[in-house]
Design an enzyme around this catalytic site. Structure first.
Site, PDB file in Angstrom:
ATOM      1  NE  ARG A  13     106.178  38.049 -48.558  1.00 47.92           N
ATOM      2  CZ  ARG A  13     106.599  37.533 -49.718  1.00 47.92           C
ATOM      3  NH1 ARG A  13     107.679  38.013 -50.297  1.00 47.92           N
ATOM      4  NH2 ARG A  13     105.942  36.542 -50.287  1.00 47.92           N
ATOM      5  CG  HIS A  29     110.417  40.215 -33.385  1.00 52.01           C
ATOM      6  ND1 HIS A  29     110.688  41.354 -32.665  1.00 52.01           N
ATOM      7  CD2 HIS A  29     111.634  39.711 -33.737  1.00 52.01           C
ATOM      8  CE1 HIS A  29     111.998  41.524 -32.590  1.00 52.01           C
ATOM      9  NE2 HIS A  29     112.589  40.538 -33.220  1.00 52.01           N
ATOM     10  CG  HIS A  70     113.658  45.163 -35.109  1.00 54.23           C
ATOM     11  ND1 HIS A  70     114.097  44.091 -34.387  1.00 54.23           N
ATOM     12  CD2 HIS A  70     113.473  44.718 -36.378  1.00 54.23           C
ATOM     13  CE1 HIS A  70     114.181  43.043 -35.168  1.00 54.23           C
ATOM     14  NE2 HIS A  70     113.806  43.383 -36.385  1.00 54.23           N
TER      15      HIS A  70
END
Length: 515
Positions: A394, A274, A212
């Site tokens: 970010r 990730h 994801h």
């Protein structure tokens, strides 16, 4: 940036419609059946169904074509499943959303059955086929998307049942695709075994290994940032960049998931997938086109250039109180924190440390990429102690990007100060809803776009990088250092960053702009 009023410009956007034509990603019509396996579980309730509902609300799921099937072992009715997921979808006090929710829930049908027996899947296939017959005419195709919101241990049996009982049989064309969630194994051997078992049943073009993080807005922005902006092109290399940090921090612990987490640890849970995927996008070479295979080819190349990890460039930690969970062994060495340095042996990145850091029960919650540039040679302003230039992206929370730079402080004296050029998405794109990662990725599977999914050879190389280290950790050869919850993690991790050449800017705090 100052406290004055912000002026929000309206700028034109360029929609590249030629992309879908050039790369064969074309819209399809006909019946679409989305089957959520593990429909009664947390992942389905918290992520899969909410993503499907948001796609429905935005018009990406046509109610005249789509039907959603839940499948699990739990014996419940259609209405009971709808009631279970209802609270995860919307605030029903919003009348507009409540109306959409009511219509969406009517698209959901539930079938119960085991994951390793044909009887349940035959009933599932019958329900799907009835939907296809009711929706299809002489035109259109039948499309079946199976989302495995299940533990990997049942992937082989479920995939075998899908292949045996539930494949698309339409004479009008269409497809069958499966989406599988991480973790894809625990090491190289188990990942390859899982890949072989699924690969014997489905072609690679049918398999969508979902991570994801690849659906996050600013992760998807990486290729555009790097290759559509001229001023980044000559800077993005070892001549100008001192180090790269990719950071994931959580301010809470395992919270009831201790037994599950202890089987994997922070490296398997976060870093090997990730953060390594983010590294690929930061470090890869420019692909020859935006075709999914061209992009994934470049990701594989950069992973193949990573040299073996040295234990001297790894710090593991475990927060105090982690073993208080009854499901965690008293002698557990499983890391809840890890900092590891990867080094890429190629012309662009030789000598540049890529610092991957992740941890639980820390002093903040954020995920970000930090590109730190080298010192300015011949510093005539004597301002190097204030800090280096740094480009920070970010990822969460509050998506933003900013460039730390040195400027003259306003006044009569020639004093310098650290400031920033920043882009806060909440301020710049007011009123624009940023899609959740799962929404993007599920829509990509429907479109047949595999760009943001992990290919089998990519998965293999990723495990080759981390498996030797993981086996040493499992044997107790690399120990986890205790750290206090709510801290920055083990102090040894900061020492490792300093040794790697990262220079922290003390006293500087980025404050997101406000209106």
């Amino acid at each position: 940036m100052g406290s004055g009023q912000w002026h929000v410009e309206k700028r034109s956007t360029f929609r590249n419609d030629s992309f879908v034509r050039e790369y064969g990603i074309v819209p399809e019509t006909g019946c679409l059946s989305i089957i959520v396996l593990g429909a009664s579980g947390d992942l389905a309730k918290k992520k899969t169904f909410p993503a499907l509902f948001n796609l429905y609300r935005q018009g990406f799921l046509n109610p005249d074509e789509v039907h959603i099937f839940g499948y699990a072992r739990t014996k419940i009715s259609d209405e009971e499943l709808r009631d279970r997921i209802r609270g995860y979808l919307v605030d029903e006090k919003n009348a507009e959303q409540a109306e959409a929710l009511s219509k969406f829930l009517q698209l959901i049908k539930y079938v119960s059955g085991p994951y390793d027996a044909e009887e349940g899947f035959q009933r599932l296939d019958k329900a799907i086929s009835e939907h296809e017959i009711s929706k299809n005419s002489t035109e259109g195709s039948s499309r079946r998307l199976f989302y495995l919101a299940l533990p990997p241990s049942v992937y082989p049996s479920v995939c075998k049942m899908i292949k045996t009982c539930c494949m698309n049989k339409s004479d009008l064309g269409g497809w069958t695709r499966i989406v599988v969630e991480k973790p894809f194994g625990k090491d190289l051997e188990s990942a390859e075994q899982l890949s072989s078992q699924i690969g014997e049943l489905f072609d690679e073009s049918q398999i969508y290994r979902i991570d994801h993080y690849l659906g996050k807005e600013l992760v998807q922005n990486m290729l555009v940032l790097r290759f559509a902006n001229r001023f980044f092109l000559p800077l993005w290399n070892r001549d100008n960049i001192e180090n790269v940090q990719i950071v994931f921090r959580e301010d809470f612990g395992t919270e009831g998931r201790g037994g599950y987490f202890d089987e994997y640890g922070i490296i398997r849970d976060i870093i090997q997938n990730h953060l390594l995927q983010v590294l690929c996008l930061v470090a890869m070479e420019k692909p020859i086109s935006l075709k999914p295979e061209h992009i994934r080819d470049e990701k594989v190349k950069v992973l193949q250039s990573v040299v073996p990890i040295s234990d001297d460039e790894v710090v593991l930690g475990q927060y105090e109180g982690y073993r208080d969970d009854d499901t965690v062994p008293n002698d557990s060495n499983t890391p809840t924190f890890a900092t590891t340095i990867l080094r890429i042996h190629n012309e662009r990145w030789e000598g540049v440390p890529f610092i991957l850091k992740a941890g639980k029960a820390l002093n903040s919650r954020k995920a970000e990429i930090r590109i730190q540039f080298k010192d300015v040679p011949g510093d005539i302003f004597r301002c190097q102690k204030q800090g280096r230039n740094e480009f920070v992206i970010r990822l969460q929370p509050s998506e933003a990007m900013y460039m730390k730079l040195t400027v003259k402080q306003p006044g009569l004296d020639m004093n310098t100060v650290q400031s920033e050029l920043d882009l806060s998405y909440g301020q710049r794109y007011q009123g624009v809803a940023i899609p959740e990662a799962y929404e993007r990725l599920i829509l990509d599977t429907i479109k047949g776009d595999q760009q943001h999914f992990v290919r089998r050879d990519e998965l293999k190389v990723a495990w080759e990088i981390f498996t030797p280290l993981l086996h040493r950790i499992d044997k107790g050869e690399v120990k986890s250092i205790p750290y206090k919850p709510g801290s920055r993690g083990p102090k040894e991790a900061d020492q490792l960053l300093e040794k790697a050449g990262y220079l922290q800017t003390h006293g500087y705090i980025w404050i997101p702009p406000t209106l």
